[in-house]
Design a protein around this motif. Structure first.
Motif, mmCIF file in Angstrom:
data_model
loop_
_atom_site.group_PDB
_atom_site.id
_atom_site.type_symbol
_atom_site.label_atom_id
_atom_site.label_comp_id
_atom_site.label_asym_id
_atom_site.label_seq_id
_atom_site.Cartn_x
_atom_site.Cartn_y
_atom_site.Cartn_z
ATOM 1 N N VAL A 1 0.828 -1.211 0.000
ATOM 2 C CA VAL A 1 0.000 0.000 0.000
ATOM 3 C C VAL A 1 0.864 1.263 0.000
ATOM 4 O O VAL A 1 2.018 1.252 0.412
ATOM 5 N N HIS A 2 0.236 2.342 -0.459
ATOM 6 C CA HIS A 2 0.875 3.643 -0.484
ATOM 7 C C HIS A 2 0.104 4.604 0.402
ATOM 8 O O HIS A 2 -1.072 4.381 0.716
ATOM 9 N N ILE A 3 0.761 5.683 0.778
ATOM 10 C CA ILE A 3 0.101 6.707 1.591
ATOM 11 C C ILE A 3 -1.185 7.163 0.924
ATOM 12 O O ILE A 3 -2.210 7.393 1.592
ATOM 13 N N SER A 4 -1.170 7.255 -0.388
ATOM 14 C CA SER A 4 -2.327 7.739 -1.136
ATOM 15 C C SER A 4 -3.517 6.787 -1.099
ATOM 16 O O SER A 4 -4.619 7.154 -1.534
ATOM 17 N N ASP A 5 -3.330 5.574 -0.588
ATOM 18 C CA ASP A 5 -4.448 4.629 -0.458
ATOM 19 C C ASP A 5 -5.292 4.903 0.778
ATOM 20 O O ASP A 5 -6.339 4.279 0.973
ATOM 21 N N THR A 6 -4.856 5.818 1.611
ATOM 22 C CA THR A 6 -5.642 6.195 2.788
ATOM 23 C C THR A 6 -6.995 6.728 2.345
ATOM 24 O O THR A 6 -7.077 7.722 1.625
ATOM 25 N N ALA A 7 -8.048 6.044 2.758
ATOM 26 C CA ALA A 7 -9.405 6.377 2.313
ATOM 27 C C ALA A 7 -10.389 5.450 3.018
ATOM 28 O O ALA A 7 -10.007 4.570 3.787
ATOM 29 N N GLU A 8 -11.669 5.651 2.720
ATOM 30 C CA GLU A 8 -12.729 4.779 3.213
ATOM 31 C C GLU A 8 -13.082 3.797 2.097
ATOM 32 O O GLU A 8 -13.239 4.200 0.933
ATOM 33 N N TYR A 9 -13.220 2.526 2.441
ATOM 34 C CA TYR A 9 -13.506 1.498 1.454
ATOM 35 C C TYR A 9 -14.835 0.832 1.797
ATOM 36 O O TYR A 9 -15.071 0.437 2.942
ATOM 37 N N PHE A 10 -15.678 0.723 0.783
ATOM 38 C CA PHE A 10 -17.006 0.149 0.965
ATOM 39 C C PHE A 10 -17.190 -1.075 0.082
ATOM 40 O O PHE A 10 -16.933 -1.029 -1.118
ATOM 41 N N CYS A 11 -17.679 -2.137 0.699
ATOM 42 C CA CYS A 11 -18.094 -3.322 -0.019
ATOM 43 C C CYS A 11 -19.595 -3.210 -0.275
ATOM 44 O O CYS A 11 -20.336 -2.681 0.582
ATOM 45 N N ALA A 12 -20.062 -3.678 -1.421
ATOM 46 C CA ALA A 12 -21.483 -3.554 -1.749
ATOM 47 C C ALA A 12 -21.935 -4.745 -2.581
ATOM 48 O O ALA A 12 -21.139 -5.369 -3.288
ATOM 49 N N VAL A 13 -23.234 -5.057 -2.499
ATOM 50 C CA VAL A 13 -23.826 -6.110 -3.317
ATOM 51 C C VAL A 13 -25.024 -5.544 -4.059
ATOM 52 O O VAL A 13 -25.622 -4.552 -3.651
ATOM 53 N N ARG A 14 -25.371 -6.208 -5.154
ATOM 54 C CA ARG A 14 -26.520 -5.810 -5.943
ATOM 55 C C ARG A 14 -27.172 -7.068 -6.502
ATOM 56 O O ARG A 14 -26.472 -7.941 -7.020
ATOM 57 N N LYS A 15 -28.487 -7.166 -6.367
ATOM 58 C CA LYS A 15 -29.199 -8.322 -6.902
ATOM 59 C C LYS A 15 -29.057 -8.381 -8.414
ATOM 60 O O LYS A 15 -28.954 -7.338 -9.084
ATOM 61 N N MET A 16 -29.093 -9.590 -8.944
ATOM 62 C CA MET A 16 -29.009 -9.767 -10.392
ATOM 63 C C MET A 16 -30.397 -9.579 -11.010
ATOM 64 O O MET A 16 -30.997 -10.499 -11.535
ATOM 65 N N ASP A 17 -30.903 -8.339 -10.910
ATOM 66 C CA ASP A 17 -32.184 -8.046 -11.552
ATOM 67 C C ASP A 17 -32.066 -6.702 -12.249
ATOM 68 O O ASP A 17 -30.973 -6.239 -12.539
ATOM 69 N N SER A 18 -33.194 -6.075 -12.482
ATOM 70 C CA SER A 18 -33.169 -4.844 -13.267
ATOM 71 C C SER A 18 -32.867 -3.597 -12.446
ATOM 72 O O SER A 18 -32.789 -2.512 -12.984
ATOM 73 N N SER A 19 -32.696 -3.763 -11.158
ATOM 74 C CA SER A 19 -32.443 -2.603 -10.305
ATOM 75 C C SER A 19 -30.953 -2.332 -10.170
ATOM 76 O O SER A 19 -30.129 -3.242 -10.192
ATOM 77 N N TYR A 20 -30.618 -1.059 -9.992
ATOM 78 C CA TYR A 20 -29.249 -0.685 -9.705
ATOM 79 C C TYR A 20 -29.013 -0.537 -8.208
ATOM 80 O O TYR A 20 -27.951 -0.109 -7.793
ATOM 81 N N LYS A 21 -29.994 -0.913 -7.376
ATOM 82 C CA LYS A 21 -29.897 -0.709 -5.935
ATOM 83 C C LYS A 21 -28.695 -1.437 -5.353
ATOM 84 O O LYS A 21 -28.589 -2.663 -5.447
ATOM 85 N N LEU A 22 -27.795 -0.677 -4.739
ATOM 86 C CA LEU A 22 -26.641 -1.240 -4.059
ATOM 87 C C LEU A 22 -26.899 -1.276 -2.566
ATOM 88 O O LEU A 22 -27.424 -0.325 -1.995
ATOM 89 N N ILE A 23 -26.496 -2.383 -1.935
ATOM 90 C CA ILE A 23 -26.513 -2.498 -0.480
ATOM 91 C C ILE A 23 -25.067 -2.416 -0.018
ATOM 92 O O ILE A 23 -24.246 -3.263 -0.404
ATOM 93 N N PHE A 24 -24.759 -1.414 0.783
ATOM 94 C CA PHE A 24 -23.395 -1.164 1.205
ATOM 95 C C PHE A 24 -23.141 -1.668 2.616
ATOM 96 O O PHE A 24 -24.045 -1.713 3.467
ATOM 97 N N GLY A 25 -21.884 -2.014 2.868
ATOM 98 C CA GLY A 25 -21.429 -2.224 4.226
ATOM 99 C C GLY A 25 -21.167 -0.880 4.889
ATOM 100 O O GLY A 25 -21.309 0.179 4.264
#
Lengths: 114, 115
Positions: free
Chosen positions: A81-105
C-alpha cells in the motif's frame, strides 16, 4: 434481503505493507459484488466488481479481490500500500435483476502510515 | 472524473424546511439513483428513476421525493426536514434501465446539514 458486513471499522498499516479488508455478505439470491473507495470530501469510485467467471478479480490501483461463494466473502487485498491509499472502502452487493440498488457495508477506513 | 455533477456542494437548512438537491448525469444515462450517507456509515439507497419514472425505492418516507428530466438532470426533494436528514447525498447514473452488468457512476455529493 441482502446485507453486507465489514468487520473492521479501521485498518492501520505501514506503507509498502500488504493489506486485506474483509467483507462478508448475506443474500438469498445471487448477487453481484463491488468494492468502492471514497476519498475525503468526494463521491464513490469503483475499485472492482465481480459479475461472474474467475473468482479472482483485479481492479484499479493494484487492488484485487477474491469471491468465495461457500464463505460468502469478497475480501479486498493489495500487496503493497501507499500513503495515497488512505481512504474509506465500501463493499457492496446488488441483486441480479433490473435494479441498480446497491446495499453497502458500513465501510473500513484504511489508514496508511509512513 | 465521472461526468456526474451535483449542486450545491454544501448547504445548511433549518428543521422543518424543504430542500432540493440537483444532479446532472452523463448524456445517454437514463437511470439515476440517489443515496443518503450519514456520517460514519455506508450509503443507503433512497430511490431509482428510469426515464422519468420512479422504479425502485428504499426504506425512506414519502417526504423524500424525486424528479428526473429528459435532459439527464434530476432532483431530490426533501420536505419537513429533520435533524437526522443531515448527511451526504449522492446521486449515481447508469447508461441503461436494466441493472445487469452496467456500472453506476457516482457524483461528488451534496452535504446537507439540518440545524
Amino acid at each position: 434481503a441482502q446485507s453486507v458486513t465489514q468487520l473492521d471499522s479501521q485498518v492501520p498499516v505501514f506503507e509498502e505493507a500488504p493489506v486485506e479488508l474483509r467483507c462478508n455478505y448475506s443474500s438469498s439470491v445471487s448477487v453481484y459484488l463491488f468494492w468502492y473507495v471514497q476519498y475525503p470530501n468526494q463521491g464513490l469510485q469503483l475499485l472492482l466488481k465481480y459479475l461472474s467467471g474467475s473468482t479472482l478479480v483485479k481492479g484499479i490501483n493494484g487492488f484485487e479481490a477474491e469471491f468465495n461463494k461457500s464463505q460468502t466473502s469478497f475480501h479486498l487485498r493489495k500487496p503493497s500500500v501507499h500513503i495515497s491509499d488512505t481512504a474509506e472502502y465500501f463493499c457492496a452487493v446488488r441483486k441480479m435483476d433490473s435494479s441498480y440498488k446497491l446495499i453497502f457495508g458500513s465501510g473500513t477506513r484504511l489508514l496508511v502510515r509512513p | 472524473e465521472t461526468g456526474v455533477t451535483q449542486s450545491p456542494t454544501h448547504l445548511i437548512k433549518t428543521r422543518g424546511q424543504q430542500v432540493t438537491l440537483r444532479c446532472s448525469s452523463q448524456s445517454g444515462h437514463n437511470t439515476v439513483s440517489w443515496y443518503q450517507q450519514a456520517l460514519g456509515q455506508g450509503p443507503q439507497f433512497i430511490f431509482q428513476y428510469y426515464r422519468e419514472e420512479e422504479n425502485g425505492r428504499g426504506n425512506f418516507p414519502p417526504r423524500f421525493s424525486g424528479l428526473q428530466f429528459p435532459n439527464y438532470s434530476s432532483e431530490l426533494n426533501v420536505n419537513a426536514l429533520e435533524l437526522d436528514d443531515s448527511a451526504l447525498y449522492l446521486c449515481a447514473s447508469s447508461p441503461e434501465g436494466s441493472g445487469g452488468r452496467y456500472e453506476q457512476y457516482f457524483g461528488p455529493g451534496t452535504r446537507l446539514t439540518v440545524t
